[in-house]
Scaffold this active site. Sequence first.
Site, PDB file in Angstrom:
ATOM      1  N   ASN A   8       1.121  -1.339  -0.206  1.00 18.03           N
ATOM      2  CA  ASN A   8       0.156   0.069   0.066  1.00 18.03           C
ATOM      3  C   ASN A   8       1.002   1.290   0.001  1.00 18.03           C
ATOM      4  O   ASN A   8       1.041   1.464   1.100  1.00 18.03           O
ATOM      5  CB  ASN A   8      -0.506  -0.089   1.042  1.00 18.03           C
ATOM      6  CG  ASN A   8      -1.855   1.202   1.188  1.00 18.03           C
ATOM      7  OD1 ASN A   8      -1.367   1.997   0.258  1.00 18.03           O
ATOM      8  ND2 ASN A   8      -2.960   1.082   2.899  1.00 18.03           N
ATOM      9  N   TRP A   9       0.987   1.493  -1.566  1.00 20.03           N
ATOM     10  CA  TRP A   9       2.066   2.810  -1.119  1.00 20.03           C
ATOM     11  C   TRP A   9       0.996   4.420  -0.762  1.00 20.03           C
ATOM     12  O   TRP A   9       2.340   5.865  -0.529  1.00 20.03           O
ATOM     13  CB  TRP A   9       1.847   3.625  -3.080  1.00 20.03           C
ATOM     14  CG  TRP A   9       3.248   2.258  -3.600  1.00 20.03           C
ATOM     15  CD1 TRP A   9       3.151   0.699  -3.269  1.00 20.03           C
ATOM     16  CD2 TRP A   9       3.503   1.687  -4.898  1.00 20.03           C
ATOM     17  NE1 TRP A   9       4.567   0.563  -3.719  1.00 20.03           N
ATOM     18  CE2 TRP A   9       3.462   0.943  -4.934  1.00 20.03           C
ATOM     19  CE3 TRP A   9       3.291   2.809  -6.270  1.00 20.03           C
ATOM     20  CZ2 TRP A   9       4.662   0.441  -6.118  1.00 20.03           C
ATOM     21  CZ3 TRP A   9       3.701   2.830  -6.978  1.00 20.03           C
ATOM     22  CH2 TRP A   9       4.339   1.685  -7.331  1.00 20.03           C
ATOM     23  N   LYS A  10      -0.111   4.585  -0.287  1.00 18.83           N
ATOM     24  CA  LYS A  10      -0.418   5.528   0.599  1.00 18.83           C
ATOM     25  C   LYS A  10      -0.637   6.422   0.080  1.00 18.83           C
ATOM     26  O   LYS A  10      -0.378   6.570  -2.035  1.00 18.83           O
ATOM     27  CB  LYS A  10       0.163   5.565   1.850  1.00 18.83           C
ATOM     28  CG  LYS A  10      -0.347   4.036   2.701  1.00 18.83           C
ATOM     29  CD  LYS A  10      -0.734   4.354   3.948  1.00 18.83           C
ATOM     30  CE  LYS A  10      -0.382   3.298   5.050  1.00 18.83           C
ATOM     31  NZ  LYS A  10      -0.701   3.599   6.007  1.00 18.83           N
ATOM     32  N   HIS A  93      -9.825   0.642   4.910  1.00 19.89           N
ATOM     33  CA  HIS A  93      -8.721   0.805   6.003  1.00 19.89           C
ATOM     34  C   HIS A  93      -8.087   1.711   6.837  1.00 19.89           C
ATOM     35  O   HIS A  93      -9.370   2.808   6.710  1.00 19.89           O
ATOM     36  CB  HIS A  93      -7.213   2.017   4.342  1.00 19.89           C
ATOM     37  CG  HIS A  93      -5.901   1.624   5.068  1.00 19.89           C
ATOM     38  ND1 HIS A  93      -5.326   2.074   6.433  1.00 19.89           N
ATOM     39  CD2 HIS A  93      -4.874   0.457   4.825  1.00 19.89           C
ATOM     40  CE1 HIS A  93      -4.205   2.515   6.488  1.00 19.89           C
ATOM     41  NE2 HIS A  93      -4.095   0.608   5.844  1.00 19.89           N
ATOM     42  N   GLU A 165      -5.156  -5.789  10.237  1.00 23.39           N
ATOM     43  CA  GLU A 165      -4.524  -4.257  10.397  1.00 23.39           C
ATOM     44  C   GLU A 165      -4.665  -3.707  11.600  1.00 23.39           C
ATOM     45  O   GLU A 165      -5.845  -3.224  11.985  1.00 23.39           O
ATOM     46  CB  GLU A 165      -4.796  -3.490   9.433  1.00 23.39           C
ATOM     47  CG  GLU A 165      -3.863  -4.549   8.140  1.00 23.39           C
ATOM     48  CD  GLU A 165      -3.246  -2.600   7.549  1.00 23.39           C
ATOM     49  OE1 GLU A 165      -2.406  -3.020   6.661  1.00 23.39           O
ATOM     50  OE2 GLU A 165      -4.002  -1.147   7.181  1.00 23.39           O
ATOM     51  N   SER A 214       3.479  -2.331  10.437  1.00 21.99           N
ATOM     52  CA  SER A 214       4.678  -2.376  10.407  1.00 21.99           C
ATOM     53  C   SER A 214       5.074  -3.421  10.035  1.00 21.99           C
ATOM     54  O   SER A 214       6.187  -4.353  10.499  1.00 21.99           O
ATOM     55  CB  SER A 214       5.072  -1.936  11.877  1.00 21.99           C
ATOM     56  OG  SER A 214       4.231  -0.887  12.197  1.00 21.99           O
ATOM     57  N   GLY A 235       3.308  -1.350   3.665  1.00 22.98           N
ATOM     58  CA  GLY A 235       3.449  -0.114   4.227  1.00 22.98           C
ATOM     59  C   GLY A 235       4.061   0.682   4.023  1.00 22.98           C
ATOM     60  O   GLY A 235       4.634   0.553   2.300  1.00 22.98           O
TER      61      GLY A 235
HETATM   62  P1  13P Z   1       3.360   0.395   7.858  1.00 22.16           P
HETATM   63  O1  13P Z   1       3.620  -0.636   6.772  1.00 22.16           O
HETATM   64  O2  13P Z   1       3.683   1.833   6.908  1.00 22.16           O
HETATM   65  O3  13P Z   1       2.738   0.187   9.090  1.00 22.16           O
HETATM   66  O4  13P Z   1       1.281   0.747   7.466  1.00 22.16           O
HETATM   67  C1  13P Z   1       0.741  -0.717   7.167  1.00 22.16           C
HETATM   68  C2  13P Z   1      -0.769  -1.127   6.589  1.00 22.16           C
HETATM   69  O5  13P Z   1      -1.369   0.602   6.730  1.00 22.16           O
HETATM   70  C3  13P Z   1      -0.817  -1.206   5.334  1.00 22.16           C
HETATM   71  O6  13P Z   1      -2.014  -0.635   4.463  1.00 22.16           O
END
Ligand code: 13P
Length: 256
Positions: A8-10, A93, A165, A214, A235
């Site tokens: 997930n590149w956000k 999410h 998550e 994480s 993420g």
């Molecule tokens: P991180 O891996 O940066 O904690 O993010 C997790 C996430 O929200 C994936 O959708």
Amino acid sequence: MKSYIVGNWKMNFSVGESSVYLHKLLQKLPRHRNLEIVVAPSLVALQPLSLQTDRKKIRLAAQTANPHDFGAYTGAVSCTQLRGIVDYCIIGHSERRQLFHETDKDVRATVAAALRNQITPILCIGETETERTFGETHDVLRDQLLGGLSEVSTEDLSKVVIAYEPVWAISTTTDARLAAPDDISEVAGFIRQILRESYGKTIATSLPILYGGSVNPSNAGAYLTVPDVNGLLVGSASLIADQFVEIVEIAKRVQD
Ligand code: 13P
């Protein structure tokens, strides 16, 4: 069962950077029969990346979508518009729920919209730190899971991917706040139990459950060997080619 690694590149990378990064991943990533590799770039990058990607290697996901198919919803993009561009859509999410006030109703309508547009929903569920502290984890997860699936027909249930998550474990750099594999195992078992009670054994055993929070190359192996976990939603580590590729390599070794 197939294993899933979803990045997930956000809200990171410009369209150009996304394209360069995808190119790098396509070069470095191995192809594996039982491994589904998915990345979720920003909305603006999805269309060009859909022309660039080799779907046998990397599939695309949207990070969210609007539940309506068309209409006067300024700024929104629907699953109908995403159809043919993405194979997956991340739905519910915790950042969408918390920062953009997406409700359980939005989530279940979007899950249904994805399915009617031939897009696989990745339904995210997870408790906050406060809910965990007050012992509400199971109640929250049951509500989010059954709520998210409540508009899905029996025949479409098998097309859904679940991602657990825990909100408190997202984007942490402190080891003490990482979710312990035993805790994830307990929750994944609970999710399967709820699925079994509500939809029967076949659905309960066949739906993939991903873990996210994480994840990095140092903990991916431990998470991927948790019973009932079938993949990872990554993420920040998915933004660094070497780390993402390493996580995929680990998943490949665990599968073999
Ligand atoms: P991180 O891996 O940066 O904690 O993010 C997790 C996430 O929200 C994936 O959708």
